[in-house]
Design an enzyme around this catalytic site. Sequence first.
Site, short mmCIF file in Angstrom:
data_model
loop_
_atom_site.label_atom_id
_atom_site.label_comp_id
_atom_site.label_asym_id
_atom_site.label_seq_id
_atom_site.Cartn_x
_atom_site.Cartn_y
_atom_site.Cartn_z
N SER A 139 3.04 -1.85 10.41
CA SER A 139 4.48 -1.89 10.66
C SER A 139 5.11 -3.25 10.35
O SER A 139 6.00 -3.71 11.08
CB SER A 139 4.78 -1.47 12.11
OG SER A 139 4.36 -0.12 12.32
N GLU B 167 -5.76 -4.60 10.38
CA GLU B 167 -4.76 -3.57 10.61
C GLU B 167 -5.09 -2.80 11.88
O GLU B 167 -5.85 -1.82 11.83
CB GLU B 167 -4.72 -2.60 9.42
CG GLU B 167 -4.34 -3.26 8.11
CD GLU B 167 -3.71 -2.26 7.14
OE1 GLU B 167 -2.59 -2.51 6.71
OE2 GLU B 167 -4.34 -1.22 6.86
N GLU C 146 -6.95 4.94 7.35
CA GLU C 146 -6.71 6.37 7.07
C GLU C 146 -7.91 6.99 6.37
O GLU C 146 -8.23 8.17 6.57
CB GLU C 146 -5.42 6.51 6.24
CG GLU C 146 -4.19 6.32 7.12
CD GLU C 146 -2.98 5.72 6.43
OE1 GLU C 146 -2.91 5.75 5.19
OE2 GLU C 146 -2.10 5.20 7.15
N LYS D 157 0.09 4.30 -0.42
CA LYS D 157 -0.53 5.53 0.11
C LYS D 157 -0.24 6.71 -0.83
O LYS D 157 -0.24 6.54 -2.03
CB LYS D 157 -0.05 5.78 1.54
CG LYS D 157 -0.21 4.51 2.40
CD LYS D 157 0.03 4.71 3.86
CE LYS D 157 -0.21 3.40 4.59
NZ LYS D 157 -0.11 3.50 6.02
N GLY E 73 2.12 2.55 10.74
CA GLY E 73 3.09 3.64 10.59
C GLY E 73 3.72 4.08 11.90
O GLY E 73 4.34 5.13 11.97
N ASN F 84 0.87 -1.18 0.00
CA ASN F 84 0.00 0.00 0.00
C ASN F 84 0.90 1.23 0.00
O ASN F 84 1.47 1.58 1.02
CB ASN F 84 -0.90 -0.03 1.24
CG ASN F 84 -1.73 1.24 1.38
OD1 ASN F 84 -1.80 2.04 0.44
ND2 ASN F 84 -2.34 1.43 2.53
N HIS G 58 -9.67 1.49 4.27
CA HIS G 58 -8.42 1.66 5.02
C HIS G 58 -8.64 2.60 6.21
O HIS G 58 -9.43 3.55 6.11
CB HIS G 58 -7.32 2.20 4.10
CG HIS G 58 -5.97 2.16 4.75
ND1 HIS G 58 -5.55 3.15 5.60
CD2 HIS G 58 -5.00 1.22 4.70
CE1 HIS G 58 -4.34 2.82 6.05
NE2 HIS G 58 -3.98 1.66 5.52
P1 PGA Z 1 2.58 0.55 7.64
O1 PGA Z 1 1.16 0.73 6.92
O2 PGA Z 1 3.17 -0.76 7.13
O3 PGA Z 1 3.39 1.73 7.22
O4 PGA Z 1 2.32 0.48 9.11
C1 PGA Z 1 0.31 -0.37 6.70
C2 PGA Z 1 -0.99 0.09 6.09
O5 PGA Z 1 -1.50 1.16 6.47
O6 PGA Z 1 -1.56 -0.59 5.21
#
Ligand code: PGA
Length: 225
Positions: free
Chosen positions: A185, A149, A85, A7, A155, A5, A83
């Site tokens: 992460s 998640e 976010e 982003k 993140g 992903n 997601h």
């Molecule tokens: P990250 O993001 O690996 O940077 O924690 C994962 C995601 O949001 O899909």
Amino acid sequence: MIAANWKMHKGPRRTRDFLGAFEPPDGVEVVIAPSFVSLRAAVESGRRIYSQNVHWENEGAFTGEVSVAMLQEIGVAGSIVGHSERRQYFGETDETTAKRAEAALAAGLGVIACVGETERERDAAETESVLRRQVGALPRDERLVIAYEPVWAIGTGKTATPELAQEAHTLIKSLLDVPVIYGGSVKPENAVELLAQPDIDGALVGGASLDPESFTAICRAGIPS
Ligand code: PGA
């Protein structure tokens, strides 16, 4: 499935650079989800490409949205929906997530639907009720893939322990019998242990998917032994 992903990273030029240098191992289903403007460049690589979102209507007055038919026209194979976010910053709800998933699945696109509790919800012992609600809203479709998640792990460098992730995956699978991948992460250093859990069927990788070497290492960790 090991999914990247990206982003809001990588325009078309960086997308081509990455995919030109990226040689994933055989034996693992690799998905790349770049930004909308980089989808076309990504599709040219011949890899399996997903968008990061998709709308449920075919067309219409929905400024800023992209339809299933538009994605299919350029060879996109699927979409991420719901997601955290999008839920946190853009008003995505269980209901809109389900509508996006339903429309994409009905048209034959693959779907990765994201679920997961926030830190406050986990601290308040609400993880199970949140996951039951979020998963309960999703369409019953055997082609769906769910990404667990935990929001506090995205993140932040705070990965869920393999045991904690395994527990959440078992619960999700008891609600909907589909593949469940883990996100939050994921890095080359923790991927092997996470992916060794019996109910963890893959990974959704943000930060560590931006570099071809670290993402390739995570893909290698996904090869079933
Ligand atoms: P990250 O993001 O690996 O940077 O924690 C994962 C995601 O949001 O899909």
